[in-house]
Write a protein that holds these residues in place. Structure first.
Motif, PDB file in Angstrom:
ATOM      1  N   SER A 283     -75.698  49.556 -26.246  1.00 45.48           N
ATOM      2  CA  SER A 283     -75.027  48.808 -26.494  1.00 45.48           C
ATOM      3  C   SER A 283     -74.264  49.620 -28.483  1.00 45.48           C
ATOM      4  O   SER A 283     -73.097  49.200 -29.308  1.00 45.48           O
ATOM      5  CB  SER A 283     -75.409  48.223 -27.200  1.00 45.48           C
ATOM      6  N   SER A 284     -73.669  51.308 -28.613  1.00 44.81           N
ATOM      7  CA  SER A 284     -73.869  51.996 -28.893  1.00 44.81           C
ATOM      8  C   SER A 284     -73.694  53.682 -28.967  1.00 44.81           C
ATOM      9  O   SER A 284     -74.427  53.416 -28.252  1.00 44.81           O
ATOM     10  CB  SER A 284     -74.504  51.613 -31.240  1.00 44.81           C
TER      11      SER A 284
ATOM     12  N   ALA B 229     -72.213  51.013 -36.869  1.00 40.72           N
ATOM     13  CA  ALA B 229     -73.664  50.715 -37.520  1.00 40.72           C
ATOM     14  C   ALA B 229     -73.402  51.643 -39.238  1.00 40.72           C
ATOM     15  O   ALA B 229     -74.271  51.326 -39.106  1.00 40.72           O
ATOM     16  CB  ALA B 229     -74.031  50.551 -36.180  1.00 40.72           C
TER      17      ALA B 229
ATOM     18  N   ASN C  21     -70.775  51.147 -33.160  1.00 40.58           N
ATOM     19  CA  ASN C  21     -70.679  49.832 -32.266  1.00 40.58           C
ATOM     20  C   ASN C  21     -69.746  49.327 -30.652  1.00 40.58           C
ATOM     21  O   ASN C  21     -70.171  49.372 -29.950  1.00 40.58           O
ATOM     22  CB  ASN C  21     -70.715  48.490 -32.860  1.00 40.58           C
ATOM     23  N   SER C  22     -68.544  50.231 -31.260  1.00 38.55           N
ATOM     24  CA  SER C  22     -67.312  49.974 -30.332  1.00 38.55           C
ATOM     25  C   SER C  22     -66.105  50.871 -30.995  1.00 38.55           C
ATOM     26  O   SER C  22     -66.030  50.658 -32.133  1.00 38.55           O
ATOM     27  CB  SER C  22     -66.923  48.592 -29.960  1.00 38.55           C
TER      28      SER C  22
END
Length: 314
Positions: A68-69, A105, A307-308
């Motif tokens: 996810s990261s 994040a 995160n994205s």
């Protein structure tokens, strides 16, 4: 009457279609580093840094991914007389126009000696194809700095934005401005950079680049527009941006074929040059280089947690 209403409706629909953004590139954790080139030459900004290639950075734990990261850090273990290990990466894909959305994040904290940046850069002799600084700062800074750097012939009005305009001439050699300052805007929003950003749980930076203007927004995770969350971003609904780089500047003449860049250097032409005028840092060591070389533990919070990263096109 009915025909005029119908025309207005059709016109509004056409404008929405023309202004719509669709996903072009997704720098997901699974493919993130494969979409970048690793810079291993000397630091162009003269930092006390050693930029690593991908395999070395991975083996030293300076970069890594989860489902996810993405993690991008620096050496915070060793005394480093030859420059503290870090990375600078530049996207393999080049862009002219687009909507760039970075969800973080964590970003490098407000730490003496560091100079992190998320930005875009043209390929030719700097600043011929322009530079867009989206998220940047040095040392113990607490508010984000945004800027453009161009050749001669680009100025901004400094209107239609929530940030404070610092300089209006984007030319890197503009008279009456510090060398290479370009046109700059400082965020007035608490939590937009460094330690405060991280304490608040991170957030999103969005840069829209069109022929008319270059705009930058900042959102906390709790204030992120629903259209971004649904992957149908519509900047027209987001309100006043932090920075609105528009005015007497033919955007398409000054900005083209940019790569996305993440880097974290130390000292150098900015963080090092303001060391003596930053009491909270200069009290730690006589020079920025002395501090960076001999205090590895100070840089444990000098990392990006992404995160994205997505890029949309019209």
């Amino acid at each position: 009457m009915r025909s005029s209403i119908l025309f207005a409706a059709l016109l509004g629909a056409r404008q929405r279609v023309l202004g719509a953004y669709t996903l072009k590139d997704n720098y997901s954790p699974s493919n993130f580093f494969s979409m970048f080139n690793f810079w291993t030459a000397a630091d162009p900004t003269n930092g006390n840094v050693k930029y690593l290639d991908q395999s070395t950075a991975q083996s030293q734990g300076i970069i890594s991914t989860t489902a996810s990261s993405v993690y991008i850090g620096v050496d915070h273990i060793n005394v480093t007389p030859q420059g503290r290990s870090s990375i600078r990466i530049q996207s393999k894909i080049q862009y002219t126009h687009g909507l760039f959305i970075l969800d973080l994040a964590h970003m490098p904290g407000s730490i003496c000696g560091i100079w992190p940046a998320f930005w875009t850069l043209g390929p030719n002799n700097w600043p011929q194809d322009g530079e867009i600084d989206i998220l940047e700062g040095v040392n113990t800074q607490s508010r984000n700095s945004m800027a453009l750097h161009t050749t001669q012939g680009c100025t901004i009005t400094g209107t239609g934005e929530s940030g404070t305009v610092l300089t209006t001439n984007c030319w890197a050699k503009a008279p009456g401005q510090a060398s290479n300052s370009g046109c700059g805007v400082s965020s007035n929003t608490a939590g937009s950079y460094g330690d405060d950003f991280n304490t608040a749980g991170g957030g999103l930076y969005v840069m829209e680049w069109t022929s008319q203007a270059i705009k930058i927004w900042f959102f906390t995770h709790s204030t992120t527009p629903p259209d971004i969350l649904s992957n149908s971003p519509n900047p027209a609904q987001w309100g006043v941006p932090q920075a609105n780089f528009a005015g007497d500047c033919p955007i398409d003449s000054h900005f083209a074929n940019h790569q996305i860049v993440f880097d974290l250097t130390f000292c150098g032409d900015w963080a090092g040059n303001v060391w003596a005028s930053t009491p909270s840092c200069s009290s730690k060591a006589a020079t920025c280089a002395d501090w960076v070389i001999n205090n590895p533990a100070a840089f444990a919070e000098a990392y990006w947690r992404i995160n994205s990263l997505t890029v949309y096109s019209q």
